[in-house]
Design a protein around this motif. Structure first.
Motif, PDB file in Angstrom:
ATOM      1  N   ARG A 298       0.833  -1.204   0.000  1.00 24.72           N
ATOM      2  CA  ARG A 298       0.000   0.000   0.000  1.00 24.72           C
ATOM      3  C   ARG A 298       0.872   1.260   0.000  1.00 24.72           C
ATOM      4  N   ARG A 299       1.969   1.231   0.747  1.00 22.31           N
ATOM      5  CA  ARG A 299       2.881   2.382   0.744  1.00 22.31           C
ATOM      6  C   ARG A 299       3.425   2.622  -0.665  1.00 22.31           C
ATOM      7  N   CYS A 300       3.746   1.541  -1.363  1.00 22.26           N
ATOM      8  CA  CYS A 300       4.256   1.672  -2.734  1.00 22.26           C
ATOM      9  C   CYS A 300       3.198   2.244  -3.670  1.00 22.26           C
ATOM     10  N   LEU A 301       1.962   1.793  -3.503  1.00 26.93           N
ATOM     11  CA  LEU A 301       0.875   2.307  -4.341  1.00 26.93           C
ATOM     12  C   LEU A 301       0.641   3.795  -4.066  1.00 26.93           C
ATOM     13  N   LEU A 302       0.740   4.186  -2.801  1.00 27.22           N
ATOM     14  CA  LEU A 302       0.599   5.607  -2.465  1.00 27.22           C
ATOM     15  C   LEU A 302       1.751   6.421  -3.041  1.00 27.22           C
ATOM     16  N   THR A 303       2.935   5.821  -3.074  1.00 29.04           N
ATOM     17  CA  THR A 303       4.071   6.490  -3.710  1.00 29.04           C
ATOM     18  C   THR A 303       3.794   6.717  -5.194  1.00 29.04           C
ATOM     19  N   LEU A 304       3.212   5.715  -5.861  1.00 28.07           N
ATOM     20  CA  LEU A 304       2.861   5.863  -7.276  1.00 28.07           C
ATOM     21  C   LEU A 304       1.856   6.998  -7.483  1.00 28.07           C
ATOM     22  N   ILE A 305       0.863   7.076  -6.586  1.00 30.69           N
ATOM     23  CA  ILE A 305      -0.136   8.143  -6.687  1.00 30.69           C
ATOM     24  C   ILE A 305       0.522   9.504  -6.501  1.00 30.69           C
ATOM     25  N   GLU A 306       1.389   9.594  -5.491  1.00 28.77           N
ATOM     26  CA  GLU A 306       2.096  10.853  -5.230  1.00 28.77           C
ATOM     27  C   GLU A 306       2.944  11.246  -6.448  1.00 28.77           C
ATOM     28  N   GLU A 307       3.611  10.264  -7.029  1.00 27.12           N
ATOM     29  CA  GLU A 307       4.471  10.546  -8.177  1.00 27.12           C
ATOM     30  C   GLU A 307       3.658  10.867  -9.427  1.00 27.12           C
ATOM     31  N   TYR A 308       2.440  10.344  -9.512  1.00 29.14           N
ATOM     32  CA  TYR A 308       1.555  10.715 -10.631  1.00 29.14           C
ATOM     33  C   TYR A 308       1.300  12.220 -10.608  1.00 29.14           C
ATOM     34  N   PHE A 309       0.979  12.759  -9.423  1.00 28.95           N
ATOM     35  CA  PHE A 309       0.716  14.198  -9.304  1.00 28.95           C
ATOM     36  C   PHE A 309       1.989  15.027  -9.475  1.00 28.95           C
ATOM     37  N   MET A 310       3.152  14.360  -9.352  1.00 30.05           N
ATOM     38  CA  MET A 310       4.427  15.053  -9.558  1.00 30.05           C
ATOM     39  C   MET A 310       4.868  14.982 -11.025  1.00 30.05           C
ATOM     40  N   GLY A 311       4.089  14.261 -11.849  1.00 28.37           N
ATOM     41  CA  GLY A 311       4.389  14.215 -13.277  1.00 28.37           C
ATOM     42  C   GLY A 311       5.311  13.097 -13.721  1.00 28.37           C
ATOM     43  N   TYR A 312       5.476  12.069 -12.887  1.00 25.55           N
ATOM     44  CA  TYR A 312       6.341  10.957 -13.277  1.00 25.55           C
ATOM     45  C   TYR A 312       5.741  10.214 -14.473  1.00 25.55           C
ATOM     46  N   SER A 313       6.626   9.585 -15.287  1.00 20.24           N
ATOM     47  CA  SER A 313       6.178   8.834 -16.463  1.00 20.24           C
ATOM     48  C   SER A 313       6.981   7.528 -16.578  1.00 20.24           C
ATOM     49  N   ASP A 314       6.781   6.819 -17.695  1.00 17.70           N
ATOM     50  CA  ASP A 314       7.414   5.506 -17.889  1.00 17.70           C
ATOM     51  C   ASP A 314       8.914   5.512 -17.615  1.00 17.70           C
TER      52      ASP A 314
END
Length: 351
Positions: A298-314
């Motif tokens: 769950r922590r990893c999934l939340l990290t992905l969500i946080e990074e989505y809003f930061m503009g991370y990509s492939d």
């Protein structure tokens, strides 16, 4: 991955809880490394101020964590996460364990390993049991134990590092799986043979097949531990093989249990792989430290969500420096096309 901006407030709340969870875990893990945070002398000094033993113990932890007792917000968090989960342990409860009574320290033929007793000093804190995790927003609570007297437990040491042990945490976290085991059981990972032997004591368990890749661990178990176990050891069969490969080709057991990691952090990538196999072949897997592994995921999934809003990509998920990075990259790959528009969809994603 697409996430509605309307969920940003809820996500910020979850990220705040996640950070508190991480901070508390890091603080406690750090404290377990020290033997002198709480001593009888220090407790006596605190108790002279009118505190109960538990309050005195907690106050000494606050001193170690450098938390100002006038800081109401920090004290409220510490009370909620730490004070309410402190417990004095009963030595007899662990020393009466059937495995503990039979298996003792001894010199091994393989000089890279030692089967020896290590100990907790009086009042030294340790992780007592599996974590408790609340429903949304997923607060993680760690149980902290201590003994009033010096407490020794059996460990397998490899090159001066603790490789495996049968300590109170191991005994407590194995209880649910021992209780539920029945029929023909598959255990992935031998360890010191603790759970295999404890399962063998149950009438409901007909056989235990244990898959282990490390020949050293198999030899140590067969030469030094198996001979002293009781008559139910006849139910235990050791298979020298890769656990993942074996599981992919053997699906006829009544109960499945995996313990292929030392802790949730190093185990998360293996856990995610096992989850995939479990879903593919409809195998009802059970995992040691299941709640902790799910919390790490769950922590990893939340990290992905946080990074989505930061503009991370492939391109940001190509390389992994550690097991957590590896897990995050894998979770990104399998969830990159997901869309989350409602709170219910967010909860389902994090469940």
């Amino acid at each position: 991955m697409e996430i509605s901006k309307s969920l940003k407030k809820e996500i910020d709340k979850l990220l705040n809880v996640k950070q508190i969870n991480i901070n508390i875990a890091d603080m406690l893990l750090t404290s377990y490394e020290y033997e002198d945070i709480v001593t009888e002398k220090k407790l006596k000094e605190k108790k002279s101020l009118g505190l109960s033993e538990k309050e005195a113990y907690f106050s000494l932890l606050l001193d170690f964590f450098q938390i100002d007792e006038e800081d109401e917000e920090s004290i409220d968090i510490a009370n909620k996460y730490i004070f309410n989960n402190l417990k004095e342990c009963d030595e007899k409860e662990y020393l009466d364990n059937p495995y503990v009574k039979l298996v003792k320290a001894k010199e091994l033929k393989n000089k890279n390993y030692k089967l020896t007793n290590i100990h907790y000093l009086p009042y030294q804190g340790f992780a007592l049991d599996e974590i408790d995790v609340t429903d949304y927003p997923y607060e993680e609570y760690y149980k902290v134990g201590y003994f009033k007297n010096k407490f020794s437990y059996l460990s397998l040491i490899k090159d001066d590092n603790i490789w495996m042990s049968v300590n109170p945490n191991e005994i407590n976290t194995m209880k649910p799986f021992i209780k539920d085991a029945k029929g023909n059981v598959l255990v992935l990972g031998l360890g010191m043979g603790y759970i295999a032997y404890m399962m063998s004591l149950k009438e409901e368990v007909k056989s235990i097949t244990v898959v282990e890749l490390d020949e050293n661990i198999i030899s140590i178990f067969k030469e030094n531990i198996l001979p002293v176990l009781g008559p139910t050891k006849a139910k235990i069969k050791i298979v020298h093989d890769d656990a993942i490969r074996y599981l992919e080709n053997n699906h006829k057991f009544d109960y499945y249990f995996a313990d292929l990691w030392h802790n949730p952090e190093d185990g998360l990538p293996i856990y995610l792989n096992l989850e995939n196999i479990s879903q593919k072949f409809k195998i009802p897997m059970n995992y040691w430290l299941n709640a902790s592994l799910k919390a790490m995921k769950r922590r990893c999934l939340l990290t992905l969500i946080e990074e989505y809003f930061m503009g991370y990509s492939d391109k940001d998920y190509r390389f992994a420096k550690n097991p957590m990075d590896q897990a995050i990259n894998y979770l990104y790959k399998i969830n990159k096309d997901i869309k989350i528009n409602t709170l219910e969809e967010l909860k389902k994603f994090l469940a």
